[in-house]
Design a protein around this motif. Sequence first.
Motif: not given
Ligand SMILES: Cc1cc2nc3c(=O)[nH]c(=O)nc-3n(C[C@H](O)[C@H](O)[C@H](O)COP(=O)(O)OP(=O)(O)OC[C@H]3O[C@@H](n4cnc5c(N)ncnc54)[C@H](O)[C@@H]3O)c2cc1C
Length: 467
Positions: A37, A43, A70-73, A83-84, A179, A181, A205, A396, A439
């Motif tokens: 999910i 994912a 790609k997600g939120n980040a 990227l930081n 899911t 951030n 974002w 969720l 995260p």
């Molecule tokens: C703005 C930002 C910049 C960042 N920059 C860096 C960086 O430069 N370097 C680094 O190492 N880390 C960075 N991070 C840290 C980041 O936590 C990780 O790098 C990584 O992107 C997290 O991925 P993720 O898939 O867990 O989360 P997310 O990128 O948040 O993706 C989660 C996805 O799940 C989907 N989702 C949420 N709820 C549901 C649901 N109920 N059903 C279906 N889909 C759902 C959302 O639409 C979203 O696309 C950054 C984070 C953010 C928010």
Amino acid sequence: MAHVSKCVINTYRFYIDYAIQNEIAMPTPIPKEIAIIGDGYAAAVMALHLLRRGISGSSIALVGPRVPGKGNAYSCASSFFRLNVREDLPIIFSEDPLHFARWAENNVNDPESKTDAGYFYRRRDFGDYVTQLLQGTPGAMQMEHVAARVKRLLPADGHWIITLEDGGNLCANQVIIATGNAPPVWPCAVTSSVQSSARMVENPWPGNYLDGIPRNDHVILLGGGLTALDAINALAGQDHQGMVSVISPRAIFPPVQALWKRSKQPQFPQDLSPRRLVRFMRNYLPQVSTDSVQWQSAWEELRPPLNAVWQQFSPHQRRRLLKRLGWIWSLYRFRASPQTIAAYECLRARNQIQFILGRAKQITCSESKVNVLMSSGSELVGDWIINCTGVGSDPLAHQLIQSGIAAPDALLQSIAVDADLRVINPDYQSHPNLWMIGPATMGSLGDVVASSAIAKQAEQLAQEIAK
Ligand SMILES: Cc1cc2nc3c(=O)[nH]c(=O)nc-3n(C[C@H](O)[C@H](O)[C@H](O)COP(=O)(O)OP(=O)(O)OC[C@H]3O[C@@H](n4cnc5c(N)ncnc54)[C@H](O)[C@@H]3O)c2cc1C
């Protein structure tokens, strides 16, 4: 084969009863083996590592609204969002740490990525890398992508029923929650005389708000972390001439990344309490600028063992530590790219940026202005307000806690997981077929926010599931 058919029929009967009882649409009769999910980075790397472990693509469903990876980040539009971390730090394959650095060298045209502290690439390029990597992995094309958000997850007869926001359902034997951030939400009351105002950016974002800001407008940034610095880099990049006000409890931004290097392994004392941990870290860090290679190298040497230390602390100790020192941790842990800090320095030199100390209590928006009432009673008037206050809360995770499926984590921010990433139920038993990565596992496991830490979780879990 016969056994499989019987099992499917029994399971389907159960679904029919379940669907009737709960007044929901008929679920998919044949359960998917694994449902992930989320559609973000976590994912995508999860799917990628499962495929690499030999799990068949046709047994995996990815459930999330957008193209995975790609997600939120990393789905941001702005070319100023970088990227930081430098190019050798986003590690997806532990056996090939320079995979992204090589890919970027061959595929990215970005002369501005080069700095004295390494290459800091655009976040959207990293998003392309992850998406392409997944798409190119053998078996990926056989995976099912269900382009919808998940509303509810409920156990049923040893499986999981996944209810989508559009009303559809699917069923899986094993579920991995990724899911990530949750997007930011306003941290204070908001009133607006216009129905929806583009002057108020609740989720910055994606970065798509920036083009619409006229050059001389006064922009208010609510929050003083990396999201605010992203906005500053973009505004400076588009030659913004108006004032930028940063509302924050402290007039300080995260330091610039230096070309740090880990060369020692600190010996942490046994039986650490939070107080002793802080004392040990303070003594280990040299008395030099936090911008320096020496300080940042020592800081980074301290980080790897910290998750194990965190996991030994009680929930109460974790909450206390975060309350007292969370802001210092966030400040030095999440350092900024050199390009971003250079943009901030540029606005500072032109007297175009100011800190407004304190917290916002209420935001009022009219057709032409934004007014912020501060907790101190003072007011700030601007043309735009951008919410840079960080991660919101995940509906969720909330549903799983409310339904008695998951226990809350130590920080009461998400759901609790064990060291094997299994979701823990309210009786502190681990679910055998429900996991979470990313995260949101921070409250249970420590510093697992960066891309490389998440990829490590995905590698660990893929190995476990493939067993
Ligand atoms: C703005 C930002 C910049 C960042 N920059 C860096 C960086 O430069 N370097 C680094 O190492 N880390 C960075 N991070 C840290 C980041 O936590 C990780 O790098 C990584 O992107 C997290 O991925 P993720 O898939 O867990 O989360 P997310 O990128 O948040 O993706 C989660 C996805 O799940 C989907 N989702 C949420 N709820 C549901 C649901 N109920 N059903 C279906 N889909 C759902 C959302 O639409 C979203 O696309 C950054 C984070 C953010 C928010």
